[in-house]
Design a protein around this motif. Sequence first.
Motif, mmCIF file in Angstrom:
data_model
loop_
_atom_site.group_PDB
_atom_site.id
_atom_site.type_symbol
_atom_site.label_atom_id
_atom_site.label_comp_id
_atom_site.label_asym_id
_atom_site.label_seq_id
_atom_site.Cartn_x
_atom_site.Cartn_y
_atom_site.Cartn_z
ATOM 1 N N LEU A 1 1.476 -1.569 0.224
ATOM 2 C CA LEU A 1 -0.238 0.055 -0.211
ATOM 3 C C LEU A 1 0.928 1.176 0.056
ATOM 4 O O LEU A 1 1.519 1.635 0.840
ATOM 5 C CB LEU A 1 -1.050 0.227 1.310
ATOM 6 C CG LEU A 1 -1.445 0.898 1.477
ATOM 7 C CD1 LEU A 1 -2.174 1.819 0.069
ATOM 8 C CD2 LEU A 1 -2.677 1.338 2.736
ATOM 9 N N ARG A 2 0.461 2.066 -0.679
ATOM 10 C CA ARG A 2 1.462 3.230 -0.484
ATOM 11 C C ARG A 2 0.263 4.352 -0.312
ATOM 12 O O ARG A 2 -1.132 4.611 -1.108
ATOM 13 C CB ARG A 2 1.923 3.839 -2.677
ATOM 14 C CG ARG A 2 2.729 5.091 -2.138
ATOM 15 C CD ARG A 2 3.848 5.264 -1.410
ATOM 16 N NE ARG A 2 4.665 6.077 -1.709
ATOM 17 C CZ ARG A 2 6.075 6.584 -2.278
ATOM 18 N NH1 ARG A 2 6.169 5.592 -3.613
ATOM 19 N NH2 ARG A 2 5.879 7.576 -2.560
ATOM 20 N N PHE A 3 0.375 5.312 0.902
ATOM 21 C CA PHE A 3 -0.333 6.983 0.706
ATOM 22 C C PHE A 3 -0.131 8.118 0.689
ATOM 23 O O PHE A 3 1.249 8.164 1.364
ATOM 24 C CB PHE A 3 -0.849 6.130 2.126
ATOM 25 C CG PHE A 3 -2.277 7.588 2.258
ATOM 26 C CD1 PHE A 3 -2.918 7.358 2.144
ATOM 27 C CD2 PHE A 3 -2.094 8.318 3.210
ATOM 28 C CE1 PHE A 3 -4.124 8.503 1.742
ATOM 29 C CE2 PHE A 3 -2.021 9.265 4.092
ATOM 30 C CZ PHE A 3 -3.613 9.446 3.628
ATOM 31 N N LYS A 4 -0.415 8.646 -0.018
ATOM 32 C CA LYS A 4 0.007 9.916 0.056
ATOM 33 C C LYS A 4 -0.531 11.017 0.397
ATOM 34 O O LYS A 4 -1.638 11.177 -0.322
ATOM 35 C CB LYS A 4 0.458 9.895 -1.973
ATOM 36 C CG LYS A 4 1.561 9.766 -1.950
ATOM 37 C CD LYS A 4 2.733 9.857 -3.185
ATOM 38 C CE LYS A 4 3.462 10.702 -3.490
ATOM 39 N NZ LYS A 4 4.142 10.905 -4.754
ATOM 40 N N SER A 5 -0.392 11.738 1.207
ATOM 41 C CA SER A 5 -1.757 12.588 1.682
ATOM 42 C C SER A 5 -1.183 14.118 0.455
ATOM 43 O O SER A 5 -0.530 14.495 -0.251
ATOM 44 C CB SER A 5 -1.357 13.122 3.250
ATOM 45 O OG SER A 5 -0.116 14.416 3.390
ATOM 46 N N LEU B 1 3.401 7.506 2.609
ATOM 47 C CA LEU B 1 3.988 5.931 3.182
ATOM 48 C C LEU B 1 4.053 5.158 2.498
ATOM 49 O O LEU B 1 2.870 5.164 1.584
ATOM 50 C CB LEU B 1 2.621 5.826 4.702
ATOM 51 C CG LEU B 1 2.605 6.642 5.062
ATOM 52 C CD1 LEU B 1 0.737 6.120 6.655
ATOM 53 C CD2 LEU B 1 3.801 7.371 6.303
ATOM 54 N N LEU B 2 4.675 4.323 2.517
ATOM 55 C CA LEU B 2 4.957 2.681 1.458
ATOM 56 C C LEU B 2 4.828 1.470 2.729
ATOM 57 O O LEU B 2 5.471 1.590 3.531
ATOM 58 C CB LEU B 2 5.803 2.762 0.821
ATOM 59 C CG LEU B 2 6.695 1.944 0.436
ATOM 60 C CD1 LEU B 2 4.932 1.208 -1.358
ATOM 61 C CD2 LEU B 2 7.104 1.735 -1.565
ATOM 62 N N MET B 3 4.226 0.383 2.440
ATOM 63 C CA MET B 3 3.376 -0.834 2.929
ATOM 64 C C MET B 3 4.068 -1.378 2.638
ATOM 65 O O MET B 3 3.387 -1.397 1.789
ATOM 66 C CB MET B 3 2.239 -0.256 4.104
ATOM 67 C CG MET B 3 2.884 1.180 5.451
ATOM 68 S SD MET B 3 0.747 1.784 5.106
ATOM 69 C CE MET B 3 0.995 3.007 4.019
ATOM 70 N N PHE B 4 4.522 -2.620 3.746
ATOM 71 C CA PHE B 4 4.534 -3.739 2.787
ATOM 72 C C PHE B 4 4.276 -4.924 3.463
ATOM 73 O O PHE B 4 5.259 -5.261 5.198
ATOM 74 C CB PHE B 4 5.786 -4.517 2.137
ATOM 75 C CG PHE B 4 6.780 -3.340 1.319
ATOM 76 C CD1 PHE B 4 5.783 -2.643 0.755
ATOM 77 C CD2 PHE B 4 7.994 -3.168 1.084
ATOM 78 C CE1 PHE B 4 6.683 -2.617 -0.811
ATOM 79 C CE2 PHE B 4 8.474 -3.205 -0.330
ATOM 80 C CZ PHE B 4 7.638 -2.116 -0.778
ATOM 81 N N PHE B 5 2.923 -4.896 3.997
ATOM 82 C CA PHE B 5 2.559 -5.775 5.395
ATOM 83 C C PHE B 5 3.101 -7.426 5.229
ATOM 84 O O PHE B 5 2.883 -7.623 6.527
ATOM 85 C CB PHE B 5 0.964 -5.725 4.689
ATOM 86 C CG PHE B 5 0.242 -4.269 4.925
ATOM 87 C CD1 PHE B 5 0.073 -3.814 5.933
ATOM 88 C CD2 PHE B 5 -0.284 -4.069 3.856
ATOM 89 C CE1 PHE B 5 -0.484 -2.343 6.129
ATOM 90 C CE2 PHE B 5 -0.777 -2.603 3.616
ATOM 91 C CZ PHE B 5 -1.011 -1.569 4.545
ATOM 92 N N GLU B 6 2.975 -8.005 3.912
ATOM 93 C CA GLU B 6 3.865 -9.384 4.757
ATOM 94 C C GLU B 6 4.877 -9.367 4.830
ATOM 95 O O GLU B 6 4.798 -10.040 5.479
ATOM 96 C CB GLU B 6 3.559 -10.461 2.948
ATOM 97 C CG GLU B 6 2.202 -10.360 2.333
ATOM 98 C CD GLU B 6 1.703 -11.784 1.333
ATOM 99 O OE1 GLU B 6 3.172 -11.464 0.467
ATOM 100 O OE2 GLU B 6 1.299 -11.924 1.247
#
Length: 209
Positions: free
Chosen positions: A58-62, A76-81
């Motif tokens: 997931l990438r989230f940019k405000s 934010l860049l999230m690697f959940f696994e």
Amino acid sequence: MYAAFMLFLFMCMTATTHAEHHQPCHSPNMTGFMSVMNLKGEVKAFGSFTYDATAKKLRFKSNDSQPTNTSQALDLLMFFEEGTLYEIDTKNQSCEKKTLQCTMHPLDIPDDATFVSEINSGSASILEEQLKLTMWKGSMLDNKGHYCMSVTSGCLPVNVFYFTEPTSFFISITDVEKDIKDPDLLAVPFFCHGQPVEETVYSFFNEFM
């Protein structure tokens, strides 16, 4: 605003399950917009997201143009696994690498979620004026909070309520498209390579506290 949050929470906690055969679905690849608000009505963040359902990224940019002084500037860049989160500062070409202890996030229903009910948002009698949703609820990691989320029949998230101590959040998902428009957004920037883990983050939601 507070009353609306309380009504949504009441629906989540009191609705009865009408069918036992419902199984949690999983969201497809998506792009769209996400807003995060607290119970005071403050916008903690608003921006675009890109979600890879297969790789669990997931990438989230405000959005800096959001008209409120309470919105945080986040990338934010999230690697959940992998349990890894990057806080990215593209302007200064710097980043912080953190560890996610809880991989729960607002774009997918957890496998252990409990089906609550089916609801029709809008009009149930006018086809063009209705949105059929399913509601799911469950506990967060170590029972330190609860969530309730609504998704469409195609498993697109609409909204999620997270009730935790000391802060609760209402997350709204809008303008969703079922594709990844820019795969490069889900790649670690070159200036983040080799970064040491600087601190532990309990969950995705700690970024908004």
